[in-house]
Design a protein around this motif. Structure first.
Motif, mmCIF file in Angstrom:
data_model
loop_
_atom_site.group_PDB
_atom_site.id
_atom_site.type_symbol
_atom_site.label_atom_id
_atom_site.label_comp_id
_atom_site.label_asym_id
_atom_site.label_seq_id
_atom_site.Cartn_x
_atom_site.Cartn_y
_atom_site.Cartn_z
ATOM 1 N N ILE A 1 -10.552 0.571 0.493
ATOM 2 C CA ILE A 1 -9.337 0.669 1.347
ATOM 3 C C ILE A 1 -9.276 2.520 1.159
ATOM 4 C CG2 ILE A 1 -6.864 0.958 1.064
ATOM 5 C CD1 ILE A 1 -7.145 -1.849 0.031
ATOM 6 N N GLY A 2 -9.545 3.327 0.127
ATOM 7 C CA GLY A 2 -9.595 4.392 -0.001
ATOM 8 C C GLY A 2 -10.530 5.199 0.995
ATOM 9 N N ALA A 3 -11.670 4.545 1.339
ATOM 10 C CA ALA A 3 -12.627 4.996 2.192
ATOM 11 C C ALA A 3 -12.101 4.925 3.715
ATOM 12 C CB ALA A 3 -13.827 4.471 1.958
ATOM 13 N N ASP A 4 -11.587 3.958 3.828
ATOM 14 C CA ASP A 4 -10.815 3.528 5.253
ATOM 15 C C ASP A 4 -9.622 4.504 5.672
ATOM 16 O OD1 ASP A 4 -12.582 1.562 5.686
ATOM 17 O OD2 ASP A 4 -11.381 -0.045 5.299
ATOM 18 N N TYR A 5 -9.155 4.797 4.466
ATOM 19 C CA TYR A 5 -7.581 5.681 4.861
ATOM 20 C C TYR A 5 -7.715 6.894 3.861
ATOM 21 C CZ TYR A 5 -6.565 1.571 7.126
ATOM 22 O OH TYR A 5 -6.326 0.599 8.235
ATOM 23 N N PRO A 6 -8.758 7.947 3.867
ATOM 24 C CA PRO A 6 -8.809 9.020 2.781
ATOM 25 C C PRO A 6 -7.520 9.800 2.942
ATOM 26 C CG PRO A 6 -10.118 9.369 5.080
ATOM 27 C CD PRO A 6 -9.486 7.828 4.847
ATOM 28 N N SER A 7 -7.255 10.001 1.733
ATOM 29 C CA SER A 7 -6.283 10.742 1.227
ATOM 30 C C SER A 7 -4.600 10.231 1.643
ATOM 31 C CB SER A 7 -6.233 12.074 2.037
ATOM 32 O OG SER A 7 -5.838 11.952 3.276
ATOM 33 N N ALA A 8 -4.524 9.059 1.827
ATOM 34 C CA ALA A 8 -3.463 8.305 2.067
ATOM 35 C C ALA A 8 -2.844 8.062 0.752
ATOM 36 C CB ALA A 8 -3.346 7.036 2.883
ATOM 37 N N PHE A 9 -3.402 7.747 -0.316
ATOM 38 C CA PHE A 9 -3.041 7.394 -1.505
ATOM 39 C C PHE A 9 -4.203 7.806 -2.642
ATOM 40 C CE2 PHE A 9 -0.450 4.361 0.817
ATOM 41 C CZ PHE A 9 0.694 4.583 0.577
ATOM 42 N N SER A 10 -3.724 8.158 -3.866
ATOM 43 C CA SER A 10 -4.752 8.201 -4.817
ATOM 44 C C SER A 10 -5.727 6.764 -5.205
ATOM 45 C CB SER A 10 -4.253 8.845 -6.125
ATOM 46 O OG SER A 10 -3.339 7.884 -6.888
ATOM 47 N N ALA A 11 -6.574 6.950 -5.721
ATOM 48 C CA ALA A 11 -7.459 5.889 -6.258
ATOM 49 C C ALA A 11 -6.541 5.099 -7.129
ATOM 50 C CB ALA A 11 -8.814 6.127 -6.702
ATOM 51 N N GLN A 12 -6.053 5.857 -8.176
ATOM 52 C CA GLN A 12 -5.035 5.055 -9.076
ATOM 53 C C GLN A 12 -3.941 4.284 -8.621
ATOM 54 O OE1 GLN A 12 -5.755 4.717 -12.419
ATOM 55 N NE2 GLN A 12 -4.137 3.357 -12.244
ATOM 56 N N ASP A 13 -3.210 4.843 -7.388
ATOM 57 C CA ASP A 13 -2.298 4.384 -6.629
ATOM 58 C C ASP A 13 -2.591 2.991 -6.037
ATOM 59 O OD1 ASP A 13 0.556 4.192 -6.115
ATOM 60 O OD2 ASP A 13 0.193 5.028 -4.051
ATOM 61 N N LEU A 14 -3.915 3.302 -5.364
ATOM 62 C CA LEU A 14 -4.340 2.015 -4.737
ATOM 63 C C LEU A 14 -4.766 0.830 -5.817
ATOM 64 C CD1 LEU A 14 -6.757 3.586 -2.247
ATOM 65 C CD2 LEU A 14 -4.702 2.307 -1.381
ATOM 66 N N ARG A 15 -5.231 1.158 -6.862
ATOM 67 C CA ARG A 15 -5.568 0.233 -7.929
ATOM 68 C C ARG A 15 -4.124 -0.402 -8.280
ATOM 69 N NH1 ARG A 15 -9.461 4.059 -9.332
ATOM 70 N NH2 ARG A 15 -8.068 4.871 -10.797
ATOM 71 N N ASN A 16 -3.386 0.365 -8.588
ATOM 72 C CA ASN A 16 -1.847 -0.193 -9.099
ATOM 73 C C ASN A 16 -1.329 -1.149 -7.944
ATOM 74 O OD1 ASN A 16 -2.306 1.221 -11.357
ATOM 75 N ND2 ASN A 16 -0.875 2.991 -10.644
ATOM 76 N N ARG A 17 -1.454 -0.826 -6.588
ATOM 77 C CA ARG A 17 -0.897 -1.585 -5.606
ATOM 78 C C ARG A 17 -1.405 -2.964 -5.482
ATOM 79 N NH1 ARG A 17 2.313 1.406 -1.816
ATOM 80 N NH2 ARG A 17 2.675 3.594 -2.517
ATOM 81 N N LEU A 18 -3.006 -2.744 -5.622
ATOM 82 C CA LEU A 18 -3.695 -4.148 -5.458
ATOM 83 C C LEU A 18 -3.470 -4.872 -6.783
ATOM 84 C CD1 LEU A 18 -7.061 -2.407 -4.493
ATOM 85 C CD2 LEU A 18 -6.027 -4.259 -3.233
ATOM 86 N N PHE A 19 -3.151 -4.391 -8.060
ATOM 87 C CA PHE A 19 -2.901 -5.234 -9.167
ATOM 88 C C PHE A 19 -1.586 -5.867 -9.059
ATOM 89 C CE2 PHE A 19 -1.436 -6.014 -13.480
ATOM 90 C CZ PHE A 19 -2.673 -6.747 -13.879
ATOM 91 N N ALA A 20 -0.521 -5.124 -8.501
ATOM 92 C CA ALA A 20 0.787 -5.627 -8.332
ATOM 93 C C ALA A 20 0.863 -6.522 -7.144
ATOM 94 C CB ALA A 20 1.804 -4.437 -8.073
ATOM 95 N N GLU A 21 0.177 -6.564 -6.050
ATOM 96 C CA GLU A 21 0.268 -7.559 -5.337
ATOM 97 C C GLU A 21 -0.602 -8.933 -5.667
ATOM 98 O OE1 GLU A 21 1.397 -7.905 -2.070
ATOM 99 O OE2 GLU A 21 2.477 -6.067 -2.267
ATOM 100 N N ALA A 22 -1.686 -8.730 -6.387
ATOM 101 C CA ALA A 22 -2.535 -9.744 -6.893
ATOM 102 C C ALA A 22 -1.465 -10.746 -7.967
ATOM 103 C CB ALA A 22 -3.962 -9.433 -7.506
#
Length: 83
Positions: free
Chosen positions: A40-61
């Motif tokens: 997701i970070g590669a598809d949308y660079p600089s939209a969110f930090s890698a840590q923020d993306l991991r947190n969002r994925l974990f919360a949704e899961a």
């Protein structure tokens, strides 16, 4: 980036997160958090930090009751052998 563009990209990222979780659920597999965040970070660079993306994925899961794996994303990596 304008406010409208930023809002649009945040919505696309949210959709990508939800799709990753849905795909894992439909396939009956655990969601690979680091791999999905990197994609997701590669598809949308600089939209969110890698840590923020991991947190969002974990919360949704967690909300969708989907198992996760937390390992680092790297090609060809295998699980460590037991001692």
């Amino acid at each position: 980036m304008g406010i409208g563009v930023g809002f649009y990209i945040r919505n696309l990222v949210a959709q990508a997160v939800q799709e990753s979780v849905s795909d894992a659920r439909e396939q009956g597999k655990a969601l690979a958090i680091s791999h999905s965040a990197a994609r997701i970070g590669a598809d949308y660079p600089s939209a969110f930090s890698a840590q923020d993306l991991r947190n969002r994925l974990f919360a949704e899961a967690a909300l969708a009751d989907v198992d996760v794996t937390l390992g680092r994303a790297s090609a060809g990596r295998t699980s460590p052998k037991p001692h």
